[in-house]
Design a protein around this motif. Sequence first.
Motif, PDB file in Angstrom:
ATOM      1  N   SER A 133       6.489   1.843  -0.375  1.00  0.00           N
ATOM      2  CA  SER A 133       5.737   2.166   0.718  1.00  0.00           C
ATOM      3  C   SER A 133       4.830   3.378   0.021  1.00  0.00           C
ATOM      4  O   SER A 133       5.160   4.227  -0.482  1.00  0.00           O
ATOM      5  CB  SER A 133       6.389   2.508   1.882  1.00  0.00           C
ATOM      6  N   ASP A 134       3.736   3.426   0.748  1.00  0.00           N
ATOM      7  CA  ASP A 134       2.817   4.614   0.211  1.00  0.00           C
ATOM      8  C   ASP A 134       3.547   5.948   0.403  1.00  0.00           C
ATOM      9  O   ASP A 134       3.299   6.960  -0.368  1.00  0.00           O
ATOM     10  CB  ASP A 134       1.422   4.627   0.784  1.00  0.00           C
ATOM     11  N   TYR A 135       4.169   6.178   1.601  1.00  0.00           N
ATOM     12  CA  TYR A 135       4.766   7.341   1.875  1.00  0.00           C
ATOM     13  C   TYR A 135       5.928   7.664   1.127  1.00  0.00           C
ATOM     14  O   TYR A 135       6.347   8.934   0.864  1.00  0.00           O
ATOM     15  CB  TYR A 135       5.106   7.425   3.336  1.00  0.00           C
ATOM     16  N   HIS A 136       6.531   6.893   0.574  1.00  0.00           N
ATOM     17  CA  HIS A 136       7.641   6.652  -0.308  1.00  0.00           C
ATOM     18  C   HIS A 136       7.344   7.045  -1.967  1.00  0.00           C
ATOM     19  O   HIS A 136       8.156   7.201  -2.682  1.00  0.00           O
ATOM     20  CB  HIS A 136       8.444   5.833  -0.107  1.00  0.00           C
ATOM     21  N   MET A 137       6.119   6.934  -2.242  1.00  0.00           N
ATOM     22  CA  MET A 137       5.718   6.799  -3.705  1.00  0.00           C
ATOM     23  C   MET A 137       5.950   8.293  -4.409  1.00  0.00           C
ATOM     24  O   MET A 137       6.403   8.180  -5.548  1.00  0.00           O
ATOM     25  CB  MET A 137       4.089   6.490  -3.687  1.00  0.00           C
ATOM     26  N   MET A 138       5.727   9.324  -3.811  1.00  0.00           N
ATOM     27  CA  MET A 138       5.950  10.477  -4.573  1.00  0.00           C
ATOM     28  C   MET A 138       7.454  10.864  -4.942  1.00  0.00           C
ATOM     29  O   MET A 138       7.566  10.959  -6.189  1.00  0.00           O
ATOM     30  CB  MET A 138       5.774  11.765  -3.723  1.00  0.00           C
ATOM     31  N   ARG A 139       8.448  10.456  -4.164  1.00  0.00           N
ATOM     32  CA  ARG A 139       9.540  10.681  -4.598  1.00  0.00           C
ATOM     33  C   ARG A 139      10.102   9.560  -5.632  1.00  0.00           C
ATOM     34  O   ARG A 139      10.691   9.732  -6.357  1.00  0.00           O
ATOM     35  CB  ARG A 139      10.535  10.425  -3.046  1.00  0.00           C
ATOM     36  N   VAL A 176       1.099  12.892   0.947  1.00  0.00           N
ATOM     37  CA  VAL A 176      -0.071  12.072   1.263  1.00  0.00           C
ATOM     38  C   VAL A 176      -0.821  11.864   0.221  1.00  0.00           C
ATOM     39  O   VAL A 176      -1.552  10.689   0.030  1.00  0.00           O
ATOM     40  CB  VAL A 176      -0.733  12.876   2.429  1.00  0.00           C
ATOM     41  N   LYS A 177      -1.031  12.789  -0.809  1.00  0.00           N
ATOM     42  CA  LYS A 177      -1.918  12.595  -2.075  1.00  0.00           C
ATOM     43  C   LYS A 177      -1.294  11.538  -2.838  1.00  0.00           C
ATOM     44  O   LYS A 177      -2.206  10.717  -3.250  1.00  0.00           O
ATOM     45  CB  LYS A 177      -1.828  13.841  -2.799  1.00  0.00           C
ATOM     46  N   ASP A 178      -0.128  11.357  -2.925  1.00  0.00           N
ATOM     47  CA  ASP A 178       0.506  10.130  -3.757  1.00  0.00           C
ATOM     48  C   ASP A 178       0.566   8.811  -3.065  1.00  0.00           C
ATOM     49  O   ASP A 178       0.767   7.675  -3.636  1.00  0.00           O
ATOM     50  CB  ASP A 178       1.902  10.282  -4.270  1.00  0.00           C
ATOM     51  N   ALA A 179       0.096   8.955  -1.792  1.00  0.00           N
ATOM     52  CA  ALA A 179       0.062   7.773  -1.103  1.00  0.00           C
ATOM     53  C   ALA A 179      -1.142   6.944  -0.997  1.00  0.00           C
ATOM     54  O   ALA A 179      -1.203   5.793  -0.578  1.00  0.00           O
ATOM     55  CB  ALA A 179       0.583   8.005   0.652  1.00  0.00           C
ATOM     56  N   LYS A 180      -2.266   7.514  -1.600  1.00  0.00           N
ATOM     57  CA  LYS A 180      -3.441   6.996  -1.652  1.00  0.00           C
ATOM     58  C   LYS A 180      -3.771   5.773  -2.618  1.00  0.00           C
ATOM     59  O   LYS A 180      -3.254   6.071  -3.798  1.00  0.00           O
ATOM     60  CB  LYS A 180      -4.702   8.131  -1.886  1.00  0.00           C
ATOM     61  N   PRO A 181      -4.146   4.722  -2.069  1.00  0.00           N
ATOM     62  CA  PRO A 181      -4.213   3.738  -2.803  1.00  0.00           C
ATOM     63  C   PRO A 181      -5.239   3.714  -4.087  1.00  0.00           C
ATOM     64  O   PRO A 181      -6.315   4.521  -3.821  1.00  0.00           O
ATOM     65  CB  PRO A 181      -4.892   2.510  -2.090  1.00  0.00           C
ATOM     66  N   LYS A 189       7.891   7.777 -18.778  1.00  0.00           N
ATOM     67  CA  LYS A 189       6.824   8.681 -18.821  1.00  0.00           C
ATOM     68  C   LYS A 189       5.573   8.006 -17.967  1.00  0.00           C
ATOM     69  O   LYS A 189       5.213   6.784 -18.444  1.00  0.00           O
ATOM     70  CB  LYS A 189       6.309   9.164 -20.329  1.00  0.00           C
ATOM     71  N   SER A 190       4.979   8.678 -17.127  1.00  0.00           N
ATOM     72  CA  SER A 190       3.707   8.265 -16.277  1.00  0.00           C
ATOM     73  C   SER A 190       3.902   6.601 -15.636  1.00  0.00           C
ATOM     74  O   SER A 190       3.218   5.934 -16.223  1.00  0.00           O
ATOM     75  CB  SER A 190       2.557   8.199 -17.427  1.00  0.00           C
ATOM     76  N   PRO A 191       4.892   6.386 -14.849  1.00  0.00           N
ATOM     77  CA  PRO A 191       4.821   5.120 -14.279  1.00  0.00           C
ATOM     78  C   PRO A 191       3.943   4.899 -13.388  1.00  0.00           C
ATOM     79  O   PRO A 191       3.496   5.721 -12.754  1.00  0.00           O
ATOM     80  CB  PRO A 191       6.252   5.355 -13.431  1.00  0.00           C
ATOM     81  N   ALA A 192       3.455   3.788 -13.376  1.00  0.00           N
ATOM     82  CA  ALA A 192       2.117   3.343 -12.487  1.00  0.00           C
ATOM     83  C   ALA A 192       2.559   3.460 -11.009  1.00  0.00           C
ATOM     84  O   ALA A 192       3.601   2.812 -10.830  1.00  0.00           O
ATOM     85  CB  ALA A 192       1.699   1.964 -12.842  1.00  0.00           C
ATOM     86  N   ALA A 193       1.865   4.131 -10.145  1.00  0.00           N
ATOM     87  CA  ALA A 193       1.998   4.144  -8.738  1.00  0.00           C
ATOM     88  C   ALA A 193       1.138   2.861  -8.076  1.00  0.00           C
ATOM     89  O   ALA A 193       0.056   2.677  -8.301  1.00  0.00           O
ATOM     90  CB  ALA A 193       1.443   5.272  -8.042  1.00  0.00           C
ATOM     91  N   ILE A 194       1.977   1.892  -7.702  1.00  0.00           N
ATOM     92  CA  ILE A 194       1.437   0.860  -6.842  1.00  0.00           C
ATOM     93  C   ILE A 194       1.828   0.657  -5.556  1.00  0.00           C
ATOM     94  O   ILE A 194       2.817  -0.015  -5.023  1.00  0.00           O
ATOM     95  CB  ILE A 194       1.912  -0.615  -7.543  1.00  0.00           C
ATOM     96  N   PRO A 195       1.242   1.472  -4.671  1.00  0.00           N
ATOM     97  CA  PRO A 195       1.585   1.771  -3.045  1.00  0.00           C
ATOM     98  C   PRO A 195       1.478   0.645  -2.281  1.00  0.00           C
ATOM     99  O   PRO A 195       0.352  -0.090  -2.365  1.00  0.00           O
ATOM    100  CB  PRO A 195       1.126   3.158  -2.618  1.00  0.00           C
ATOM    101  N   ALA A 196       2.359   0.147  -1.418  1.00  0.00           N
ATOM    102  CA  ALA A 196       2.088  -0.823  -0.464  1.00  0.00           C
ATOM    103  C   ALA A 196       1.742   0.112   1.054  1.00  0.00           C
ATOM    104  O   ALA A 196       2.182   1.165   1.027  1.00  0.00           O
ATOM    105  CB  ALA A 196       3.489  -1.633  -0.199  1.00  0.00           C
ATOM    106  N   HIS A 229       5.224  10.034  11.224  1.00  0.00           N
ATOM    107  CA  HIS A 229       6.591  10.146  11.103  1.00  0.00           C
ATOM    108  C   HIS A 229       7.406   9.773   9.752  1.00  0.00           C
ATOM    109  O   HIS A 229       8.422  10.628   9.640  1.00  0.00           O
ATOM    110  CB  HIS A 229       7.465   9.488  12.236  1.00  0.00           C
ATOM    111  N   GLN A 230       6.862   8.963   8.915  1.00  0.00           N
ATOM    112  CA  GLN A 230       7.699   8.527   8.047  1.00  0.00           C
ATOM    113  C   GLN A 230       7.145   9.531   6.720  1.00  0.00           C
ATOM    114  O   GLN A 230       8.269   9.859   5.874  1.00  0.00           O
ATOM    115  CB  GLN A 230       7.350   6.979   7.354  1.00  0.00           C
ATOM    116  N   CYS A 231       6.203  10.026   6.944  1.00  0.00           N
ATOM    117  CA  CYS A 231       5.930  11.223   5.849  1.00  0.00           C
ATOM    118  C   CYS A 231       6.661  12.350   6.174  1.00  0.00           C
ATOM    119  O   CYS A 231       7.331  13.115   5.255  1.00  0.00           O
ATOM    120  CB  CYS A 231       4.572  11.847   5.945  1.00  0.00           C
ATOM    121  N   VAL A 232       7.048  12.766   7.383  1.00  0.00           N
ATOM    122  CA  VAL A 232       7.805  14.013   7.670  1.00  0.00           C
ATOM    123  C   VAL A 232       9.467  13.587   7.216  1.00  0.00           C
ATOM    124  O   VAL A 232      10.055  14.337   6.800  1.00  0.00           O
ATOM    125  CB  VAL A 232       7.924  14.022   9.388  1.00  0.00           C
ATOM    126  N   ARG A 233       9.880  12.472   7.542  1.00  0.00           N
ATOM    127  CA  ARG A 233      11.271  11.984   7.223  1.00  0.00           C
ATOM    128  C   ARG A 233      11.236  12.104   5.444  1.00  0.00           C
ATOM    129  O   ARG A 233      12.317  12.503   4.932  1.00  0.00           O
ATOM    130  CB  ARG A 233      11.411  10.680   7.604  1.00  0.00           C
TER     131      ARG A 233
END
Length: 299
Positions: A232-238, A99-104, A249-256, A265-269
């Motif tokens: 997707s935001d929930y997929h960003m961490m992985r 959830v932390k990495d999912a924040k825009p 090194k340090s790829p930029a996170a651009i969550p949808a 449900h998607q975070c649990v999966r």
Amino acid sequence: MKRDINYMEHKIMRILSTVLFALAAVSALYFVIIVLYSGLGTSYCYVWIFFTAAFAVMGHFAKAGLTHGGGMPRLLPNFIFTSFVLFLVIFTGIMTAVVKDAKPAKEYPRTDYAIVLGARVYENGVSKTLMYRLERGLQYYQEHPDTTLVLTGGQDNGDVIPEALAMFNYFSMHGVPSGKMIIDTGGTSTAEIITRAVDRIEYDTAERKVPKGPGDIAWAIDHVPSVGIITSDYHMMRALRVTETLGIKSPAAIPAQSDKILFLHQCVRESVAIVKDYLMGNFTLNEREIPFNRAKRGR
């Protein structure tokens, strides 16, 4: 054989059993919501039936502790109960990180390349998940038109065409020049797809460092390309962790964004997938030589 329990123990066990039974009810309700909202075909939706049963059984163990200590060997329920609590603690920790990495962010930096991860493509169009990623990718390109979009995703089970090809069609129809897109139609898992994308970036980077003719502006030999991840935001961490293990090194996170009803449900999966990738070694730094921006983690 019954065992006397003091007032504090009685109170704790009563609260614990109430909480566990409440969680069982919430899990069952969420399963019904998922089914009504997106159908029984929703991937891994039956995990909520498992949670319902698990919370109910643990609630029974806690409630049984109010009245007796016998009836079954105490070692069995204690072992199961302790293991279940440990699982919840670990799972909660992973979920928090997801959830932390999912924040825009308020704004996203310009990158040389932006890897856009694919998702399901159905006969009647792209999935909602993929559409969110496409919209985010288009918005990012319009903000940074000098970036190159790396479109990824093969033809998984249920896809009518390779995901990367569907993405190319979308971006082309919305005015993105073909020269600003790199397409890779192979790979189905997150680790495989990102690995292939990094290979394509490595090759394209080498090409850009060679002048194509008089007046051509090439990248400097020591230029280190910047890389962003659009998923997707929930997929960003992985996605970020896998990218880092490949030497970026340090790829930029651009969550949808993702579906608000299915977000939990998607975070649990995704948490389960993170554990799987960890066990498979997909979060361990790859020792292959990559000529740019090598992330020497743990060295």
